[in-house]
Scaffold this motif. Structure first.
Motif, mmCIF file in Angstrom:
data_model
loop_
_atom_site.group_PDB
_atom_site.id
_atom_site.type_symbol
_atom_site.label_atom_id
_atom_site.label_comp_id
_atom_site.label_asym_id
_atom_site.label_seq_id
_atom_site.Cartn_x
_atom_site.Cartn_y
_atom_site.Cartn_z
ATOM 1 N N GLU A 133 0.976 -1.183 -0.077
ATOM 2 C CA GLU A 133 -0.073 0.061 -0.021
ATOM 3 C C GLU A 133 1.005 1.348 0.168
ATOM 4 O OE1 GLU A 133 -0.263 -1.849 4.217
ATOM 5 O OE2 GLU A 133 -0.056 -2.636 2.336
ATOM 6 N N PHE A 134 1.999 1.028 0.377
ATOM 7 C CA PHE A 134 3.021 2.420 0.330
ATOM 8 C C PHE A 134 4.124 2.467 -0.815
ATOM 9 C CE2 PHE A 134 2.241 1.625 4.880
ATOM 10 C CZ PHE A 134 2.040 2.840 5.044
ATOM 11 N N SER A 135 3.539 1.793 -1.892
ATOM 12 C CA SER A 135 4.283 1.754 -3.195
ATOM 13 C C SER A 135 4.008 3.126 -4.048
ATOM 14 C CB SER A 135 3.892 0.473 -4.060
ATOM 15 O OG SER A 135 2.472 0.482 -4.281
ATOM 16 N N ARG A 136 2.985 3.679 -3.890
ATOM 17 C CA ARG A 136 2.669 5.052 -4.668
ATOM 18 C C ARG A 136 2.472 6.185 -3.804
ATOM 19 N NH1 ARG A 136 -1.528 2.706 -9.376
ATOM 20 N NH2 ARG A 136 -0.107 1.004 -10.192
ATOM 21 N N LEU A 137 3.519 6.356 -2.925
ATOM 22 C CA LEU A 137 3.416 7.716 -2.057
ATOM 23 C C LEU A 137 3.343 8.908 -2.951
ATOM 24 C CD1 LEU A 137 5.716 6.345 0.956
ATOM 25 C CD2 LEU A 137 3.101 6.836 1.008
ATOM 26 N N GLN A 138 2.780 9.992 -2.244
ATOM 27 C CA GLN A 138 2.684 11.285 -2.823
ATOM 28 C C GLN A 138 3.066 12.174 -1.616
ATOM 29 O OE1 GLN A 138 1.152 12.338 -6.043
ATOM 30 N NE2 GLN A 138 2.037 10.152 -6.416
ATOM 31 N N LEU A 139 3.841 13.266 -2.380
ATOM 32 C CA LEU A 139 4.280 14.458 -1.228
ATOM 33 C C LEU A 139 3.391 15.601 -1.510
ATOM 34 C CD1 LEU A 139 6.642 15.138 0.587
ATOM 35 C CD2 LEU A 139 7.665 16.206 -1.291
ATOM 36 N N PHE A 140 2.848 16.080 -0.321
ATOM 37 C CA PHE A 140 2.103 17.476 -0.278
ATOM 38 C C PHE A 140 3.272 18.568 -0.368
ATOM 39 C CE2 PHE A 140 0.443 20.998 1.811
ATOM 40 C CZ PHE A 140 -1.004 21.277 1.594
ATOM 41 N N VAL A 141 3.003 19.356 -1.614
ATOM 42 C CA VAL A 141 4.058 20.264 -1.891
ATOM 43 C C VAL A 141 3.487 21.693 -1.768
ATOM 44 C CG1 VAL A 141 5.584 19.012 -2.990
ATOM 45 C CG2 VAL A 141 3.743 20.356 -4.304
ATOM 46 N N GLY A 142 2.072 21.933 -1.339
ATOM 47 C CA GLY A 142 1.375 23.046 -1.276
ATOM 48 C C GLY A 142 0.074 23.158 -1.375
ATOM 49 N N GLY A 143 -0.626 24.170 -1.509
ATOM 50 C CA GLY A 143 -2.085 24.254 -1.602
ATOM 51 C C GLY A 143 -2.693 24.072 -0.311
ATOM 52 N N SER A 144 -4.018 23.693 -0.424
ATOM 53 C CA SER A 144 -4.704 23.458 1.184
ATOM 54 C C SER A 144 -5.035 22.199 1.149
ATOM 55 C CB SER A 144 -5.813 24.446 1.055
ATOM 56 O OG SER A 144 -6.947 23.972 0.106
ATOM 57 N N ALA A 145 -5.825 21.461 2.138
ATOM 58 C CA ALA A 145 -6.328 20.334 2.482
ATOM 59 C C ALA A 145 -7.491 20.055 1.275
ATOM 60 C CB ALA A 145 -6.884 20.018 3.672
ATOM 61 N N ALA A 147 -7.674 21.402 -1.522
ATOM 62 C CA ALA A 147 -7.006 21.593 -2.928
ATOM 63 C C ALA A 147 -5.365 21.515 -3.038
ATOM 64 C CB ALA A 147 -7.146 22.777 -3.720
ATOM 65 N N PRO A 148 -5.099 20.172 -2.619
ATOM 66 C CA PRO A 148 -3.698 19.883 -2.323
ATOM 67 C C PRO A 148 -2.562 19.961 -3.579
ATOM 68 C CG PRO A 148 -4.771 17.920 -2.129
ATOM 69 C CD PRO A 148 -5.733 19.043 -2.263
ATOM 70 N N GLN A 149 -1.476 20.305 -3.491
ATOM 71 C CA GLN A 149 -0.682 20.139 -4.850
ATOM 72 C C GLN A 149 0.221 19.024 -4.428
ATOM 73 O OE1 GLN A 149 1.156 23.859 -5.591
ATOM 74 N NE2 GLN A 149 -0.432 24.989 -5.396
ATOM 75 N N LEU A 150 0.342 17.915 -4.907
ATOM 76 C CA LEU A 150 1.098 16.734 -4.927
ATOM 77 C C LEU A 150 1.863 16.418 -6.115
ATOM 78 C CD1 LEU A 150 -1.938 14.635 -3.789
ATOM 79 C CD2 LEU A 150 -0.608 15.859 -2.466
ATOM 80 N N ARG A 151 3.046 15.576 -5.825
ATOM 81 C CA ARG A 151 3.860 15.023 -6.830
ATOM 82 C C ARG A 151 4.416 13.750 -6.080
ATOM 83 N NH1 ARG A 151 9.152 14.870 -4.783
ATOM 84 N NH2 ARG A 151 10.240 16.909 -3.687
ATOM 85 N N PRO A 152 5.045 12.790 -6.820
ATOM 86 C CA PRO A 152 5.546 11.528 -6.284
ATOM 87 C C PRO A 152 6.672 11.669 -5.487
ATOM 88 C CG PRO A 152 5.151 11.645 -8.543
ATOM 89 C CD PRO A 152 5.031 13.150 -8.595
ATOM 90 N N VAL A 153 6.666 10.934 -4.573
ATOM 91 C CA VAL A 153 7.754 10.934 -3.366
ATOM 92 C C VAL A 153 9.180 10.616 -4.162
ATOM 93 C CG1 VAL A 153 8.756 10.132 -1.430
ATOM 94 C CG2 VAL A 153 6.554 10.726 -1.478
#
Length: 432
Positions: A133-145, A147-153
């Motif tokens: 389940e941890f194979s596709r982790l995303q990183l929070f890089v900005g925005g709000s809860a 409208a989060p801005q995410l990118r792959p870890v």
């Protein structure tokens, strides 16, 4: 009147005045004297420790405490102080049972290290190798809860990150509020099992890249506990019972207290706005002995006694051995008690709490005793629980010191923390 939530009122003096450090100046250092435990509640062989804790649990202090000190494998101090209950009807006993909260984390870490010794886990294993389940982790890089801005870890989340609280999970802190809101929306803490917890947590974007930030909380320890289940092929609770508690004769340690023994559980106190000790507003405070969390938490779910935890700590001091049984390899214990933050990308290999301490595999490592206000040896290892339970292992002095209280710290007009003066008094008693 002494307000006692959820129970009968009794009479007790107000607690606005606090005992202070001045009592330490009156304590005369004596040498440690080995002694056999006496009945029913005390064998106070370290006079200065005894005097300090009697003062600490007096009318203006904590309700009660248990202290146990071992030196070179021998008990040199074991005593109960004050009261087990806020109504002052049951004196504290040496075998009273406490909610040890985060001292559970060291137990969970030992469980994982046992599997590492067996080749079933490795510190540098990707967590996703065992928990997909941890194979596709995303990183929070900005925005709000919303409208989060995410990118792959970019960094791989490893088992070492779980041990050292450098996983990057959204565990709060200034600047990470939005990511933490995403964690809250998954209701991770309401999970029914460790497997459920792990799946819910894996849906939440990380707040920072693994290995770049030390942030202490429960999430990493819960995932590590789930790894124990997967790697061992048995429920976490069963592994602890079969592989740790039974071999170490930790009969009073578990996620629930059997009905006939629940009268030994100390009341969980906190302080109200008027400065009085009251029963904490928790289900397990009103019903002592029931499970602390919905699932079997490796981050903070255990009850234990001072004697039980002392056997566990002494096993670590003895290099993983207890009465001829080897729970861990000596080299694994040495690794456990070494600062592992040097293997991360942190700007400095210290915790968020103090520049004087690092973190090993399941507990803090004292790097600069003076900077921490301690007289222990550099390399002393230990941790604490949220309700004022403490342990330290000093390999250089061959000392294990356990202090168990049952108090949740509150506001600014609070009881003073007693762990550091307690530890320092123990250290003085160990001097030749």
């Amino acid at each position: 009147m002494y307000r006692f939530q959820g129970g009968q009122a009794g009479t007790c003096p107000r607690r606005r005045r606090r005992f202070g450090a001045g009592v330490l100046l009156m304590l005369v250092c004596g040498s440690a004297v080995a002694c056999a435990p006496a009945e029913p509640a005390a064998s106070p062989c370290l006079p200065k420790v005894d005097r300090f804790l009697r003062e600490a649990t007096g009318a203006q202090g904590y309700a009660g405490a248990v202290a146990l000190v071992m030196h070179e494998g021998q008990v040199v101090h074991a005593a109960g102080y004050g009261w087990q209950d806020l109504a002052h009807t049951r004196p504290m006993q040496r075998d009273s049972i406490f909610r040890i909260y985060s001292m559970t984390k060291t137990v969970a870490s030992v469980a994982a290290l046992m599997l590492m010794d067996e080749g079933k886990l490795d510190l540098d294993d990707p967590v996703a190798r065992h928990l997909p389940e941890f194979s596709r982790l995303q990183l929070f890089v900005g925005g709000s809860a919303d409208a989060p801005q995410l990118r792959p870890v970019a960094n791989t989340l490893t088992v070492r990150h779980l041990f050292t609280h450098t996983s990057g999970f959204a565990a709060g802190g200034e600047g990470f509020e939005a990511a933490t809101q995403l964690l809250d929306r998954q209701h991770v803490r309401d999970a029914a099992t460790l497997a459920d917890y792990s799946v819910r947590l894996a849906r939440v974007p990380l707040a920072s890249e693994p290995g770049t930030r030390f942030r202490y909380d429960s999430t990493s320890a819960e995932v590590l506990s789930r790894l124990v289940e997967v790697a061992s092929g048995m429920p976490f609770e069963t592994f602890l019972q079969q592989r740790i508690f039974t071999p170490l004769d930790m009969r009073d340690t578990g996620f629930e207290v059997p009905g006939p023994q629940r009268g030994r559980v100390a009341d969980l106190a906190t302080m109200d706005a008027q400065g009085d000790l009251v029963l904490a507003d928790e289900a397990h405070a009103r019903h002592p002995g029931i499970a602390l969390r919905p699932y079997r938490s490796g981050a903070g779910g255990l009850y234990s006694s001072a004697a039980d935890y002392a056997r566990f700590a002494q096993m670590l001091l003895d290099g993983g051995e207890y009465h001829g049984m080897h729970l861990l390899k000596p080299g694994t214990v040495a690794l456990m008690m070494r600062n592992q933050l040097v293997h991360t990308a942190l700007p400095r290999p210290v915790t968020e709490f103090s520049d004087a301490e690092g973190f090993g595999l399941g507990g803090s490592v004292l790097l600069d005793p003076a900077g921490k206000g301690r007289t222990a040896s550099a390399g002393a290892f230990g941790w604490s629980g949220a309700a004022s339970t403490y342990y330290t292992i000093d390999p250089a002095r061959k000392v294990v010191a356990i202090l168990m209280l049952q108090y949740l710290p509150g506001g600014k007009d609070d009881l003073p923390r007693v762990s550091t003066p307690f530890y320092n008094l123990v250290d003085e008693a160990m001097e030749p």
